[in-house]
Motif scaffolding. Structure first.
Motif, PDB file in Angstrom:
ATOM      1  N   ALA A  73      34.372  39.511  31.191  1.00  0.00           N
ATOM      2  CA  ALA A  73      34.521  39.527  32.650  1.00  0.00           C
ATOM      3  C   ALA A  73      33.444  38.697  33.331  1.00  0.00           C
ATOM      4  N   ASP A  74      32.256  38.629  32.741  1.00  0.00           N
ATOM      5  CA  ASP A  74      31.162  37.874  33.338  1.00  0.00           C
ATOM      6  C   ASP A  74      31.297  36.370  33.117  1.00  0.00           C
ATOM      7  N   ARG A  75      32.287  35.954  32.354  1.00  0.00           N
ATOM      8  CA  ARG A  75      32.550  34.527  32.176  1.00  0.00           C
ATOM      9  C   ARG A  75      33.445  33.982  33.285  1.00  0.00           C
ATOM     10  N   VAL A  76      33.904  34.878  34.136  1.00  0.00           N
ATOM     11  CA  VAL A  76      34.846  34.543  35.201  1.00  0.00           C
ATOM     12  C   VAL A  76      34.121  34.572  36.544  1.00  0.00           C
ATOM     13  N   SER A  77      34.296  33.536  37.359  1.00  0.00           N
ATOM     14  CA  SER A  77      33.681  33.495  38.681  1.00  0.00           C
ATOM     15  C   SER A  77      34.690  33.016  39.714  1.00  0.00           C
ATOM     16  N   TYR A  78      34.339  33.197  40.991  1.00  0.00           N
ATOM     17  CA  TYR A  78      35.263  32.897  42.074  1.00  0.00           C
ATOM     18  C   TYR A  78      34.545  32.302  43.278  1.00  0.00           C
ATOM     19  N   VAL A  79      35.300  31.575  44.075  1.00  0.00           N
ATOM     20  CA  VAL A  79      34.944  31.245  45.446  1.00  0.00           C
ATOM     21  C   VAL A  79      36.134  31.688  46.297  1.00  0.00           C
TER      22      VAL A  79
END
Length: 320
Positions: free
Chosen positions: A309-315
């Protein structure tokens, strides 16, 4: 009839590897109403995405320590919940508006492919790998996720069984997030429903499958799945089912899968993506695929979080 399922690594003689970029950058995930708004609606979306995409690229370059990062872009189009128009009518406009904003879409995916791709039931396979951790004090009254279709990030509010129990029940107890930092942010995610005798996967669950695909962590009996296919010459087809699940539009693009992902999305997707994290945190990801990513990232000197889950990021941007 042979059923395709994911198996434990110990039962697999081989785990197929996939090429990996440093970052998979998603430039959008839009629905029927967005496309019904016409080219102007798409234009506004990509105009909002462009500066954030530039910032994400700059950050990736900084993280690469002076090396040129491998970054691929992708776009997910919804053909699962609503079939609208045709690829031949929609996709040329989509690509033209992205280009007009100075953006290049390397890979185009159909959301229905997150449910089934090339006859492989990806969503069902991931559902079979969910590992629900019962919170302390659970009494087993709530059916497991495989029966209920609901997955929570903690302990739900206890429910009285009978009217008599309600009369004798103690004080109300709130839900509780398992990993809360003083105060809870409790989330209960619906993964599917079976209305009308047909299973329909939820947007958060399909988005979780999409993230696993972009991270290169999906396997079927050790074989990689949802691999990009080259775009066929000529116009896009007239039917969505005639379009490949994942198309490579840019011949010179970096690899579709990546060590990390980042998605630039309208803010209305924030609750959906919170649900994605709940799913990823409770998925027993294929160990062989995880091992390959760890080995290759170590050789490249790239730090990849242990938590998927920490490999996923967003704007998330506001407005239309």
């Amino acid at each position: 009839m042979t059923e395709s399922v994911f198996r434990e690594t110990t039962a697999e003689p081989r785990t197929q590897s996939v090429p990996l970029s440093h970052l998979s950058l998603e430039l959008g995930h839009l629905y029927m109403e967005d496309f019904e708004g016409g080219p102007g609606r798409l234009r506004r979306h990509f105009e909002r995405v462009r500066p954030w995409a530039d910032a994400v690229r700059a950050d990736a370059a900084a993280q690469a320590g002076g090396k040129r990062p491998r970054i691929s872009t992708c776009f997910l189009i919804d053909d699962y919940f609503t079939r609208f128009s045709t690829p031949a009518a929609v996709l040329p406009v989509l690509l033209a508006e992205a280009e007009r904003a100075g953006l290049v879409i390397d890979y185009l995916a159909r959301e229905s492919a997150c449910a089934v791709a090339d006859k492989i039931p990806l969503a069902e396979s991931v559902a079979n790998r969910l590992v629900q951790s019962p919170p302390p004090g659970s009494d087993g009254r709530r059916p497991p996720v495989g029966q209920s279709g609901w997955l929570a990030n903690g302990e739900r509010t206890p429910e009285a069984r009978t009217q008599q129990a309600m009369r004798t029940a103690g004080a109300w107890q709130p839900p509780r997030e398992t990993a809360a930092r003083r105060h809870s942010v409790f989330v209960d995610v619906e993964l599917w429903d079976d209305e009308g005798g047909r299973r329909t996967w939820s947007c958060p669950f399909l988005a979780a499958v999409w993230q696993l695909a972009r991270l290169g962590l999906l396997r079927n009996e050790g074989e990689a799945v949802l691999l990009p296919q080259a775009r066929k010459p000529g116009e896009f087809p007239a039917e969505w089912d005639e379009l490949a699940p994942l198309i490579q539009l840019n011949d010179s693009a970096a690899a579709f899968c990546a060590y990390r992902t980042c998605s630039v999305l309208p803010s209305r997707f924030l609750p959906v993506e919170h649900g994605v994290r709940v799913v990823l945190d409770q998925t027993d990801v294929h160990a062989g695929a995880l091992g390959q990513v760890a080995e290759r990232s170590a050789k490249e000197g790239i730090k990849v979080p242990d938590s998927v889950a920490d490999r996923v990021s967003y704007v998330f941007y506001t407005g239309s």
